[in-house]
Design a protein around this motif. Sequence first.
Motif, PDB file in Angstrom:
ATOM      1  N   GLY A 155     -49.643 -24.101 -52.201  1.00 18.89           N
ATOM      2  CA  GLY A 155     -49.590 -23.029 -53.495  1.00 18.89           C
ATOM      3  C   GLY A 155     -48.272 -22.524 -53.866  1.00 18.89           C
ATOM      4  O   GLY A 155     -47.295 -22.901 -53.251  1.00 18.89           O
ATOM      5  N   PHE A 156     -48.255 -21.626 -54.833  1.00 13.16           N
ATOM      6  CA  PHE A 156     -47.160 -21.030 -55.399  1.00 13.16           C
ATOM      7  C   PHE A 156     -46.203 -20.348 -54.523  1.00 13.16           C
ATOM      8  O   PHE A 156     -45.195 -20.384 -54.252  1.00 13.16           O
ATOM      9  N   GLU A 157     -47.019 -19.278 -53.795  1.00 11.63           N
ATOM     10  CA  GLU A 157     -46.181 -18.548 -52.881  1.00 11.63           C
ATOM     11  C   GLU A 157     -45.996 -19.333 -51.730  1.00 11.63           C
ATOM     12  O   GLU A 157     -44.881 -18.803 -50.975  1.00 11.63           O
ATOM     13  N   VAL A 158     -46.809 -20.202 -51.263  1.00 13.07           N
ATOM     14  CA  VAL A 158     -46.262 -21.028 -50.259  1.00 13.07           C
ATOM     15  C   VAL A 158     -44.926 -21.778 -50.295  1.00 13.07           C
ATOM     16  O   VAL A 158     -44.047 -21.826 -49.639  1.00 13.07           O
ATOM     17  N   ASP A 159     -44.811 -22.580 -51.530  1.00  9.51           N
ATOM     18  CA  ASP A 159     -43.588 -23.298 -51.877  1.00  9.51           C
ATOM     19  C   ASP A 159     -42.472 -22.311 -52.122  1.00  9.51           C
ATOM     20  O   ASP A 159     -41.409 -22.656 -51.795  1.00  9.51           O
ATOM     21  N   LEU A 160     -42.646 -21.261 -52.715  1.00 12.12           N
ATOM     22  CA  LEU A 160     -41.609 -20.309 -53.053  1.00 12.12           C
ATOM     23  C   LEU A 160     -41.346 -19.459 -51.866  1.00 12.12           C
ATOM     24  O   LEU A 160     -40.007 -19.642 -51.725  1.00 12.12           O
ATOM     25  N   SER A 161     -41.944 -19.053 -50.982  1.00 11.48           N
ATOM     26  CA  SER A 161     -41.570 -18.470 -49.734  1.00 11.48           C
ATOM     27  C   SER A 161     -40.675 -19.562 -48.684  1.00 11.48           C
ATOM     28  O   SER A 161     -39.829 -19.219 -47.961  1.00 11.48           O
ATOM     29  N   LYS A 162     -41.155 -20.804 -48.707  1.00  5.38           N
ATOM     30  CA  LYS A 162     -40.357 -21.994 -48.213  1.00  5.38           C
ATOM     31  C   LYS A 162     -39.005 -22.231 -48.726  1.00  5.38           C
ATOM     32  O   LYS A 162     -38.127 -22.156 -47.987  1.00  5.38           O
ATOM     33  N   ALA A 163     -38.857 -22.095 -50.082  1.00  4.11           N
ATOM     34  CA  ALA A 163     -37.495 -22.344 -50.691  1.00  4.11           C
ATOM     35  C   ALA A 163     -36.605 -20.741 -50.366  1.00  4.11           C
ATOM     36  O   ALA A 163     -35.447 -20.953 -50.201  1.00  4.11           O
ATOM     37  N   VAL A 164     -37.150 -19.744 -50.154  1.00  3.64           N
ATOM     38  CA  VAL A 164     -36.486 -18.555 -50.075  1.00  3.64           C
ATOM     39  C   VAL A 164     -35.963 -18.526 -48.470  1.00  3.64           C
ATOM     40  O   VAL A 164     -34.979 -18.439 -48.228  1.00  3.64           O
ATOM     41  N   ALA A 165     -36.792 -19.062 -47.632  1.00  4.44           N
ATOM     42  CA  ALA A 165     -36.484 -19.068 -46.237  1.00  4.44           C
ATOM     43  C   ALA A 165     -35.050 -20.339 -46.092  1.00  4.44           C
ATOM     44  O   ALA A 165     -34.182 -19.578 -45.448  1.00  4.44           O
ATOM     45  N   LYS A 166     -35.296 -21.238 -46.941  1.00  5.70           N
ATOM     46  CA  LYS A 166     -34.167 -22.282 -46.875  1.00  5.70           C
ATOM     47  C   LYS A 166     -32.882 -21.622 -47.310  1.00  5.70           C
ATOM     48  O   LYS A 166     -31.933 -21.957 -46.745  1.00  5.70           O
ATOM     49  N   LYS A 167     -32.975 -20.970 -48.554  1.00  9.64           N
ATOM     50  CA  LYS A 167     -31.833 -20.033 -48.768  1.00  9.64           C
ATOM     51  C   LYS A 167     -31.244 -19.249 -47.763  1.00  9.64           C
ATOM     52  O   LYS A 167     -30.196 -18.891 -47.677  1.00  9.64           O
ATOM     53  N   LEU A 168     -32.227 -18.657 -46.909  1.00  8.05           N
ATOM     54  CA  LEU A 168     -31.775 -17.490 -45.906  1.00  8.05           C
ATOM     55  C   LEU A 168     -31.137 -18.471 -44.694  1.00  8.05           C
ATOM     56  O   LEU A 168     -30.896 -17.801 -43.826  1.00  8.05           O
ATOM     57  N   ASN A 169     -31.357 -19.654 -44.808  1.00  6.47           N
ATOM     58  CA  ASN A 169     -30.837 -20.636 -43.493  1.00  6.47           C
ATOM     59  C   ASN A 169     -31.866 -20.205 -42.311  1.00  6.47           C
ATOM     60  O   ASN A 169     -31.279 -19.952 -41.268  1.00  6.47           O
ATOM     61  N   LEU A 170     -33.110 -20.129 -42.669  1.00  9.66           N
ATOM     62  CA  LEU A 170     -34.128 -19.864 -41.773  1.00  9.66           C
ATOM     63  C   LEU A 170     -35.358 -20.987 -41.773  1.00  9.66           C
ATOM     64  O   LEU A 170     -35.285 -21.413 -42.636  1.00  9.66           O
ATOM     65  N   LYS A 171     -35.964 -21.232 -40.559  1.00 11.86           N
ATOM     66  CA  LYS A 171     -37.027 -22.130 -40.607  1.00 11.86           C
ATOM     67  C   LYS A 171     -37.880 -20.989 -41.223  1.00 11.86           C
ATOM     68  O   LYS A 171     -38.008 -19.895 -41.204  1.00 11.86           O
ATOM     69  N   HIS A 172     -39.189 -21.659 -41.673  1.00 10.86           N
ATOM     70  CA  HIS A 172     -40.528 -20.895 -42.215  1.00 10.86           C
ATOM     71  C   HIS A 172     -41.810 -20.994 -41.072  1.00 10.86           C
ATOM     72  O   HIS A 172     -41.854 -22.198 -40.459  1.00 10.86           O
ATOM     73  N   GLU A 173     -42.330 -20.221 -41.182  1.00 10.55           N
ATOM     74  CA  GLU A 173     -43.605 -20.273 -40.478  1.00 10.55           C
ATOM     75  C   GLU A 173     -44.855 -19.373 -41.042  1.00 10.55           C
ATOM     76  O   GLU A 173     -44.346 -17.920 -41.506  1.00 10.55           O
ATOM     77  N   PHE A 174     -45.932 -19.698 -41.319  1.00 10.27           N
ATOM     78  CA  PHE A 174     -46.900 -18.968 -41.985  1.00 10.27           C
ATOM     79  C   PHE A 174     -47.985 -18.396 -41.087  1.00 10.27           C
ATOM     80  O   PHE A 174     -48.454 -18.926 -40.110  1.00 10.27           O
ATOM     81  N   THR A 175     -48.691 -17.222 -41.404  1.00  5.15           N
ATOM     82  CA  THR A 175     -49.528 -16.467 -40.649  1.00  5.15           C
ATOM     83  C   THR A 175     -50.674 -16.215 -41.639  1.00  5.15           C
ATOM     84  O   THR A 175     -50.447 -15.332 -42.356  1.00  5.15           O
ATOM     85  N   GLN A 176     -51.869 -16.986 -41.376  1.00  6.66           N
ATOM     86  CA  GLN A 176     -52.890 -16.379 -42.562  1.00  6.66           C
ATOM     87  C   GLN A 176     -53.895 -15.222 -41.803  1.00  6.66           C
ATOM     88  O   GLN A 176     -53.911 -15.386 -40.649  1.00  6.66           O
ATOM     89  N   THR A 177     -54.241 -14.464 -42.767  1.00  6.63           N
ATOM     90  CA  THR A 177     -55.225 -13.360 -42.426  1.00  6.63           C
ATOM     91  C   THR A 177     -55.819 -13.029 -43.588  1.00  6.63           C
ATOM     92  O   THR A 177     -55.487 -13.220 -44.680  1.00  6.63           O
ATOM     93  N   LYS A 178     -56.897 -12.278 -43.453  1.00  4.61           N
ATOM     94  CA  LYS A 178     -57.516 -11.625 -44.680  1.00  4.61           C
ATOM     95  C   LYS A 178     -56.677 -10.487 -45.522  1.00  4.61           C
ATOM     96  O   LYS A 178     -56.039 -10.056 -44.807  1.00  4.61           O
ATOM     97  N   PHE A 179     -56.841 -10.424 -46.804  1.00  8.99           N
ATOM     98  CA  PHE A 179     -56.354  -9.350 -47.565  1.00  8.99           C
ATOM     99  C   PHE A 179     -56.210  -8.266 -47.054  1.00  8.99           C
ATOM    100  O   PHE A 179     -55.138  -7.662 -46.793  1.00  8.99           O
ATOM    101  N   ASP A 180     -57.516  -7.588 -46.622  1.00  7.57           N
ATOM    102  CA  ASP A 180     -57.419  -6.127 -46.147  1.00  7.57           C
ATOM    103  C   ASP A 180     -56.545  -6.002 -44.650  1.00  7.57           C
ATOM    104  O   ASP A 180     -56.296  -4.975 -44.143  1.00  7.57           O
ATOM    105  N   SER A 181     -56.231  -7.350 -44.143  1.00  8.69           N
ATOM    106  CA  SER A 181     -55.464  -7.041 -42.689  1.00  8.69           C
ATOM    107  C   SER A 181     -53.972  -7.245 -43.080  1.00  8.69           C
ATOM    108  O   SER A 181     -53.072  -7.171 -41.877  1.00  8.69           O
ATOM    109  N   LEU A 182     -53.670  -7.898 -44.256  1.00 11.60           N
ATOM    110  CA  LEU A 182     -52.080  -8.114 -44.255  1.00 11.60           C
ATOM    111  C   LEU A 182     -51.346  -7.137 -44.177  1.00 11.60           C
ATOM    112  O   LEU A 182     -50.307  -7.303 -43.489  1.00 11.60           O
TER     113      LEU A 182
END
Length: 270
Positions: free
Chosen positions: A69-96
Amino acid sequence: MNKYTKIAAIAAVSLTVASVGAYTAIPSTSAKSTPAYQKNLHKKGTLTIGLEGTYSPYSYRDKSGKLTGFEVDLSKAVAKKLNLKHEFTQTKFDSLVAGLGANKYDVVYNNMGKNKEREKHYTFASPYLYTKTVMITKPDSDIKSAADLKGKRSAQSASSNFGQAAKKAGTKIVSVPGFAEAIDLINSGKADVTLNSQDSWGVYKKAHPETKLKAKTTKLLDNTSASPMVNKKDKALAKKITKAQKELKKDGTMSKLSEKYFGSDLTKKP
């Protein structure tokens, strides 16, 4: 060697040893300290990202089960710019939001818009997406404008900006975890309307050309934007994310991702 010469020699050796000892006792200043934006990370060396993972085209599972998805790919690219690995945590919107406050992740990338209540407790990096709001209904609905929303049943994630706008317009909120469930309630007649972004509606309509639902733009939340959200204490991280996104916008990465997932460039402010 006479008595005085011997004493002087011993003193010189002692001074040299003392000097060496004093020097080696001082910690090295050449070692790099942890950058400010990395000090509060959920996991060292990793940018942990909170999102739904069921909200196409922002973040969702493809047919193979891969998170994309758009935000998945974008946040991966941001993490790379920050010299960090990326990791995703999924949850329902009202719990975010609650999950961010509980430090389960470092940043939320989930079409998150600013509002006064969120800005009291959280910090936002710069927006990465701009869109309009639509009212989605059945074709025979008598909802023609925002003035017709009063007393209607609106299927919304209660804590979302769309949910807050629907409530302010006088609707009765029928709580749902996400966009897909809201559409289901309208189709089944259990809700009269749902407010959401024009881009989400466009993607849904493209994937479901048989749908008879219709959408009208409204100025209840005109020209809304989506921004990364972090905790108040992480202002340094927010600044770094903003810088990374500016670089990704400048090199065309953000525009390409928007074209890929939305069919148009929604990264430019109207």
